[in-house]
Design an enzyme around this catalytic site. Structure first.
Site: not given
Ligand SMILES: [Zn+2]
Length: 453
Positions: A88, A90, A93, A246, A249, A344-345
Site C-alpha cells: 500500500h 502512493h 504523491k 481506503h 481513516e 503508505d505515503n
Molecule cells: Zn493510502
C-alpha cells in the site's frame, strides 16, 4: 569446502552463476514458503537455521544445515530474509514535500495540499520523475514489489495511469508494480466511475476508492454508501477486477461493516483489501468483535499503515496525541483476518517522512503494534501475508523462485529491529546487488513551492 563469509567476501561468492550453498542462514519460518525443513533447529524468536542452495540465481533447495558438497558461503547464523512487499503505497504523491503547501500534519490539511499540488504540477513528466526516484529508493532497500494507489480524479486519471504504465515497464524485474484507482467513493455515482473502471481494466489494475465524499472527511456525508459500493462492485465484477479500498481513516467512522456486507452481497470474498480502518480500534470491545467477525466471514484482508496513522491520527496543534491510530491487528489476526503492514505515503502532505524501506516500516510496526513477546510470525506481515493477498512473487523464500534476498549483519530478530540495517547486503538473482537509495540531489531540479491562496 566451506568458506567463512567474512574472509571470502560476498562479492566473490555471490555471482548469480552456477551452484552455491548459503550455509547456516537464520531465516524466519514465516518467510519460508514451505515452512521449516525437517531437522532444522528452531530458535525461540521463530527463526530457523537452514542451508539455502542456489543454482544459476534461483533457490534450488532449503534444507537443514550440514550440507558440505560444492562451493559454499558460510553465513555463520546471519539473518537472511527474502526481499519484501510494500502493498500500500502512493507513488504519485511521493516526494513533493517542500513544493506542496504545508499540510499542518492533519488529514484535512493533507487532502487540501495534495489537491493543490496535483492541479498545479502532476504532468506525466513530473509523475515519472518522482515515481522513478521513489522506486530507486525502494530498490536500494530491497523492497521488490509495490502496490500503489493512484489518484484517479476526472481529468487526471489518464495522465497518471499512463505514467504508471511506463514506470511498470521500466522497473519490471527490479520492483514489480500493481496499480489501484483511488477516488472518493461518490465518483462511482457519476459517469466517471465506469470510464475509470475501463481505464483500470485496460491497465491491469485494481478498482479502489476512499470511503468519504469528494472534498469531505471520513465519518460523515456518505448516506448512500451502500448504493455507491454496489456500483463499485458491479463495475469490478463486469471487468473481473480485484478491489482495494481506503476505509475509515479517522477516529470516528463506520464504513467498514458496509464494505464487508457489500463483499458478501456481491460474492467477492477473498478479493477485497481494506486499508487503515483506524476507527475499529476505538469501538467498544463487543462492537469491534462483531465487525471483525463480519470481516472474517467476508474474507476481507486488512492492511495497516502504522507510520502514517501515527502521524495523522489524533493530531491537534499544541496537544500531545493520546492514541496510536492503528487498527487492532492482533484481534483481527486472532479471528483469521489476513493483515499486512505497509508504508503508505513518503515525503508528501499525508506523511512527511518515509523512504520506501519496508524493513523500516516493519521494524516500526513491531513497536507500534506490540508484535513482539513473542515475535511469533510477525515478519509475515511484510512478506508472506502481502504475498498471498497480492500474488507478488516476493516476500517469501521459495524453491524455484529467483534468489532475491537480504543478508543482515544480525543474528536474531531483536537485532534486526534494534538497528536500521543500513549495511544490509542485497542479493538479486543470486548476485550481490550494488543498488542503494539515491541521493536527494537526484530529485533536482528544485521547484518553487506552489503559491498559497
Ligand atoms: Zn493510502
Amino acid at each position: 569446502m566451506i568458506q567463512d563469509f567474512g574472509r571470502a567476501g560476498p562479492a566473490q561468492m555471490l555471482t548469480g552463476r552456477g551452484a552455491l550453498l548459503l550455509s547456516r542462514a537464520q531465516v524466519p519460518v514465516s518467510l519460508l514458503a514451505d515452512g521449516a525443513p525437517a531437522g532444522a533447529p528452531l530458535a525461540p524468536d521463530g527463526t530457523v537455521s537452514v542451508d539455502i542452495r542456489l543454482t544459476d540465481g534461483l533457490v534450488a533447495a532449503v534444507q537443514a544445515p550440514g550440507a558440505t558438497e560444492g562451493p559454499a558461503c558460510d553465513l555463520g547464523g546471519r539473518q537472511v530474509w527474502p526481499m519484501l512487499i510494500d502493498m500500500h503505497a502512493h507513488l504519485d504523491k511521493a516526494h513533493v514535500l517542500g513544493r506542496a503547501p504545508d499540510s499542518g500534519g492533519t488529514h484535512a490539511g493533507a487532502r487540501e495540499a495534495t489537491t493543490r499540488d496535483r492541479l498545479a504540477h502532476w504532468t506525466r513528466e513530473d509523475l515519472m520523475r518522482r515515481m522513478d526516484f521513489a522506486l530507486a529508493c525502494a530498490e536500494g532497500y530491497g523492497t521488490a514489489a509495490i502496490r500503489t494507489h493512484l489518484d484517479s480524479h476526472e481529468g487526471q486519471a489518464e495522465t497518471t495511469w499512463g505514467a504508471f504504465d511506463a514506470m511498470r515497464a521500466r522497473w519490471a524485474g527490479r520492483v514489480e508494480l500493481q496499480g489501484v484507482a483511488l477516488v472518493p467513493l461518490d465518483a462511482y455515482g457519476t459517469g466517471h466511475g465506469a470510464r475509470l473502471a475501463d481505464l483500470v481494466a485496460a491497465n491491469g489494475g485494481l478498482l479502489g476508492g476512499v470511503t468519504r465524499v469528494s472534498g469531505g472527511t471520513h465519518g460523515g456525508g456518505l448516506d448512500d454508501i451502500d448504493a455507491l459500493l454496489d456500483r463499485l462492485f458491479a463495475l469490478a465484477r463486469e471487468r473481473d477486477l480485484d478491489v482495494d479500498l481506503h476505509v475509515d481513516e479517522a477516529a470516528v467512522a463506520s464504513a467498514l461493516p458496509h464494505v464487508a456486507r457489500a463483499v458478501l452481497r456481491h460474492g467477492y470474498e477473498g478479493r477485497v483489501t481494506c486499508g487503515h480502518c483506524c476507527s475499529l480500534a476505538l469501538l467498544p470491545e463487543e462492537e469491534a468483535a462483531a465487525v471483525i467477525a463480519l470481516l472474517a466471514e467476508a474474507g476481507v484482508a486488512l492492511v495497516t499503515l502504522p507510520t502514517v496513522n501515527m502521524y495523522l491520527q489524533d493530531r491537534t496543534p499544541g496537544r500531545t496525541p493520546r492514541w496510536r491510530g492503528v487498527t487492532p491487528v492482533q484481534e483481527l489476526r486472532a479471528a483469521g483476518v489476513p493483515v499486512a503492514v505497509a508504508g503508505d505515503n513518503t515525503r508528501d502532505p499525508f506523511h512527511a517522512y518515509g523512504d520506501g524501506d519496508m524493513l523500516d516500516t516493519w521494524r516500526q510496526a513491531v513497536r507500534v503494534l506490540h508484535l513482539d513477546h513473542p515475535f511469533a510470525d510477525a515478519p509475515a506481515l511484510a512478506g508472506a501475508v502481502p504475498a498471498a493477498i497480492t500474488g507478488f512473487a516476493a516476500g517469501t523464500i521459495r524453491v524455484g523462485r529467483p534468489a532475491d534476498l537480504m543478508i543482515f549483519e544480525a543474528w536474531s530478530l531483536d537485532q534486526i529491529i534494534a538497528r536500521p540495517q543500513s549495511d544490509r547486503l542485497l542479493v538479486r538473482r543470486g548476485a550481490l546487488s550494488a543498488a542503494r537509495p539515491p541521493s536527494y540531489a537526484a530529485l533536482a531540479p528544485h521547484e518553487e513551492p506552489a503559491p498559497v491562496g
